[in-house]
Write a protein that holds these residues in place. Sequence first.
Motif, PDB file in Angstrom:
ATOM      1  N   VAL A   1      29.640  45.528  40.412  1.00  0.00           N
ATOM      2  CA  VAL A   1      30.862  45.166  39.687  1.00  0.00           C
ATOM      3  C   VAL A   1      31.144  46.193  38.591  1.00  0.00           C
ATOM      4  CG1 VAL A   1      32.003  43.411  38.294  1.00  0.00           C
ATOM      5  CG2 VAL A   1      30.562  42.719  40.212  1.00  0.00           C
ATOM      6  N   GLY A   2      30.103  46.656  37.918  1.00  0.00           N
ATOM      7  CA  GLY A   2      30.292  47.683  36.897  1.00  0.00           C
ATOM      8  C   GLY A   2      30.859  48.962  37.484  1.00  0.00           C
ATOM      9  N   ALA A   3      30.324  49.388  38.628  1.00  0.00           N
ATOM     10  CA  ALA A   3      30.829  50.596  39.283  1.00  0.00           C
ATOM     11  C   ALA A   3      32.268  50.410  39.752  1.00  0.00           C
ATOM     12  CB  ALA A   3      29.927  50.950  40.464  1.00  0.00           C
ATOM     13  N   ILE A   4      32.607  49.215  40.230  1.00  0.00           N
ATOM     14  CA  ILE A   4      33.985  48.928  40.647  1.00  0.00           C
ATOM     15  C   ILE A   4      34.931  49.015  39.456  1.00  0.00           C
ATOM     16  CG2 ILE A   4      35.500  47.054  41.438  1.00  0.00           C
ATOM     17  CD1 ILE A   4      33.213  46.238  43.358  1.00  0.00           C
ATOM     18  N   LEU A   5      34.517  48.473  38.307  1.00  0.00           N
ATOM     19  CA  LEU A   5      35.360  48.530  37.115  1.00  0.00           C
ATOM     20  C   LEU A   5      35.571  49.968  36.645  1.00  0.00           C
ATOM     21  CD1 LEU A   5      33.986  45.444  35.199  1.00  0.00           C
ATOM     22  CD2 LEU A   5      36.353  45.763  35.938  1.00  0.00           C
ATOM     23  N   ARG A   6      34.528  50.770  36.737  1.00  0.00           N
ATOM     24  CA  ARG A   6      34.666  52.191  36.364  1.00  0.00           C
ATOM     25  C   ARG A   6      35.665  52.891  37.272  1.00  0.00           C
ATOM     26  NH1 ARG A   6      29.639  56.468  35.531  1.00  0.00           N
ATOM     27  NH2 ARG A   6      30.910  58.250  34.878  1.00  0.00           N
ATOM     28  N   THR A   7      35.551  52.626  38.583  1.00  0.00           N
ATOM     29  CA  THR A   7      36.480  53.220  39.542  1.00  0.00           C
ATOM     30  C   THR A   7      37.898  52.705  39.318  1.00  0.00           C
ATOM     31  OG1 THR A   7      34.699  53.403  41.173  1.00  0.00           O
ATOM     32  CG2 THR A   7      36.947  53.530  42.002  1.00  0.00           C
ATOM     33  N   ALA A   8      38.015  51.407  39.038  1.00  0.00           N
ATOM     34  CA  ALA A   8      39.337  50.819  38.795  1.00  0.00           C
ATOM     35  C   ALA A   8      40.014  51.463  37.592  1.00  0.00           C
ATOM     36  CB  ALA A   8      39.198  49.314  38.580  1.00  0.00           C
ATOM     37  N   ALA A   9      39.232  51.743  36.545  1.00  0.00           N
ATOM     38  CA  ALA A   9      39.791  52.408  35.363  1.00  0.00           C
ATOM     39  C   ALA A   9      40.238  53.823  35.708  1.00  0.00           C
ATOM     40  CB  ALA A   9      38.763  52.426  34.241  1.00  0.00           C
ATOM     41  N   ALA A  10      39.463  54.518  36.535  1.00  0.00           N
ATOM     42  CA  ALA A  10      39.808  55.883  36.922  1.00  0.00           C
ATOM     43  C   ALA A  10      41.088  55.930  37.757  1.00  0.00           C
ATOM     44  CB  ALA A  10      38.653  56.510  37.699  1.00  0.00           C
ATOM     45  N   PHE A  11      41.347  54.874  38.549  1.00  0.00           N
ATOM     46  CA  PHE A  11      42.529  54.827  39.406  1.00  0.00           C
ATOM     47  C   PHE A  11      43.698  54.073  38.760  1.00  0.00           C
ATOM     48  CE2 PHE A  11      39.568  56.185  42.613  1.00  0.00           C
ATOM     49  CZ  PHE A  11      40.333  56.876  43.543  1.00  0.00           C
ATOM     50  N   ALA A  12      43.566  53.718  37.481  1.00  0.00           N
ATOM     51  CA  ALA A  12      44.629  53.016  36.753  1.00  0.00           C
ATOM     52  C   ALA A  12      45.047  51.727  37.452  1.00  0.00           C
ATOM     53  CB  ALA A  12      45.840  53.921  36.550  1.00  0.00           C
ATOM     54  N   VAL A  13      44.059  50.971  37.937  1.00  0.00           N
ATOM     55  CA  VAL A  13      44.340  49.685  38.575  1.00  0.00           C
ATOM     56  C   VAL A  13      44.888  48.712  37.531  1.00  0.00           C
ATOM     57  CG1 VAL A  13      43.176  47.662  39.588  1.00  0.00           C
ATOM     58  CG2 VAL A  13      42.687  49.957  40.443  1.00  0.00           C
ATOM     59  N   ASP A  14      45.866  47.907  37.923  1.00  0.00           N
ATOM     60  CA  ASP A  14      46.535  47.012  36.973  1.00  0.00           C
ATOM     61  C   ASP A  14      45.643  45.880  36.489  1.00  0.00           C
ATOM     62  OD1 ASP A  14      48.975  48.393  37.020  1.00  0.00           O
ATOM     63  OD2 ASP A  14      49.585  47.374  38.860  1.00  0.00           O
ATOM     64  N   ALA A  15      44.743  45.396  37.342  1.00  0.00           N
ATOM     65  CA  ALA A  15      43.857  44.301  36.953  1.00  0.00           C
ATOM     66  C   ALA A  15      42.770  44.135  37.998  1.00  0.00           C
ATOM     67  CB  ALA A  15      44.628  42.989  36.803  1.00  0.00           C
ATOM     68  N   VAL A  16      41.660  43.532  37.584  1.00  0.00           N
ATOM     69  CA  VAL A  16      40.593  43.133  38.502  1.00  0.00           C
ATOM     70  C   VAL A  16      40.427  41.624  38.353  1.00  0.00           C
ATOM     71  CG1 VAL A  16      38.150  43.299  39.070  1.00  0.00           C
ATOM     72  CG2 VAL A  16      39.411  45.358  38.414  1.00  0.00           C
ATOM     73  N   ILE A  17      40.514  40.923  39.476  1.00  0.00           N
ATOM     74  CA  ILE A  17      40.402  39.467  39.486  1.00  0.00           C
ATOM     75  C   ILE A  17      39.015  39.085  39.993  1.00  0.00           C
ATOM     76  CG2 ILE A  17      41.346  37.327  40.451  1.00  0.00           C
ATOM     77  CD1 ILE A  17      43.998  38.852  40.839  1.00  0.00           C
ATOM     78  N   VAL A  18      38.351  38.198  39.263  1.00  0.00           N
ATOM     79  CA  VAL A  18      37.032  37.716  39.663  1.00  0.00           C
ATOM     80  C   VAL A  18      37.018  36.194  39.546  1.00  0.00           C
ATOM     81  CG1 VAL A  18      35.854  39.819  38.916  1.00  0.00           C
ATOM     82  CG2 VAL A  18      36.094  37.899  37.331  1.00  0.00           C
ATOM     83  N   THR A  19      36.056  35.574  40.202  1.00  0.00           N
ATOM     84  CA  THR A  19      35.888  34.123  40.069  1.00  0.00           C
ATOM     85  C   THR A  19      35.027  33.839  38.842  1.00  0.00           C
ATOM     86  OG1 THR A  19      34.011  34.238  41.594  1.00  0.00           O
ATOM     87  CG2 THR A  19      36.158  33.650  42.519  1.00  0.00           C
ATOM     88  N   ASP A  20      35.299  32.740  38.154  1.00  0.00           N
ATOM     89  CA  ASP A  20      34.517  32.443  36.954  1.00  0.00           C
ATOM     90  C   ASP A  20      33.106  31.993  37.292  1.00  0.00           C
ATOM     91  OD1 ASP A  20      35.120  29.942  37.946  1.00  0.00           O
ATOM     92  OD2 ASP A  20      35.715  29.086  36.017  1.00  0.00           O
ATOM     93  N   ARG A  21      32.887  31.553  38.523  1.00  0.00           N
ATOM     94  CA  ARG A  21      31.538  31.268  39.005  1.00  0.00           C
ATOM     95  C   ARG A  21      31.171  32.325  40.041  1.00  0.00           C
ATOM     96  NH1 ARG A  21      30.964  25.206  40.966  1.00  0.00           N
ATOM     97  NH2 ARG A  21      28.797  25.928  41.103  1.00  0.00           N
TER      98      ARG A  21
END
Length: 279
Positions: free
Chosen positions: A144-164
Amino acid sequence: MRKPGKPPFDRANARPERGKRAPAPKTGKPPVSGDASFRRPSAELAVIHGYHAVREVLRAKRRKCLDLFATAAAAERLQAEIAGCEVKVHVVAPEVLDARLGGDAVHQGVLLEARPLPELDISDIEVNSGLVLALDQITDPHNVGAILRTAAAFAVDAVIVTDRHAPEFSGVLAKTASGGLEHVPLVEVVNLARALEHLGDAGFLRVGLDSEGPASLEHTVLSRPTVLVLGAEGKGLRRLTREKCDVLARLDMPGAIKSLNVSNACAVALTLARLALKP
């Protein structure tokens, strides 16, 4: 009378009396303390370590920073960021951070205690790049951390996750995200299928990544806005999640290995999506 051979008393360079602390010089820098009293873990406390992760928290100013524990060298490197925010600085030895985080943590001489990021609702997503990620119960903090880093690099508008069935958004995850956590809106939802239904009603094309998808993502026609849905390694997308997707697409691998780690698959998918959504 002074004893023979004893130099005259130099008040300016004298050590403070035992039990007393010398007054700090007036430098205009934030207050610095040697005290290392860490807060107790709680839901209202995020503990972030690692130079890049902490630096981006201080720069982004999206959350309230409380106490920064850093070695003298790390504090010096972060001097500009520290000066721009209200945070109490504690200069400590590396062993103090090892004791707090564990010997295996790569803290790079810095640990920050801060409040969690503000909670966002799915209706808070602002469409700029036209790309959103949805993670279907991906629980590994490194992934998930690596996905968030990649998402920031690609200017993704948001990342949606489940609270559980989602990792804690601090510690290892924040370190792996290398600051990405501060730059991508993170939306936690109770029910991912319902969230995908909401996005569909809002005009999003919902594309589920599936190794058994009928078409390759490279040859799938995409439109703005698009939400890419990624499933957990091993399990993939859950049945109800698949049913809420408009399209199921696979990543074709020409080599001998036909699968990728989910964070690597995310990077490939975002590259293809960006090319497909070029204006």
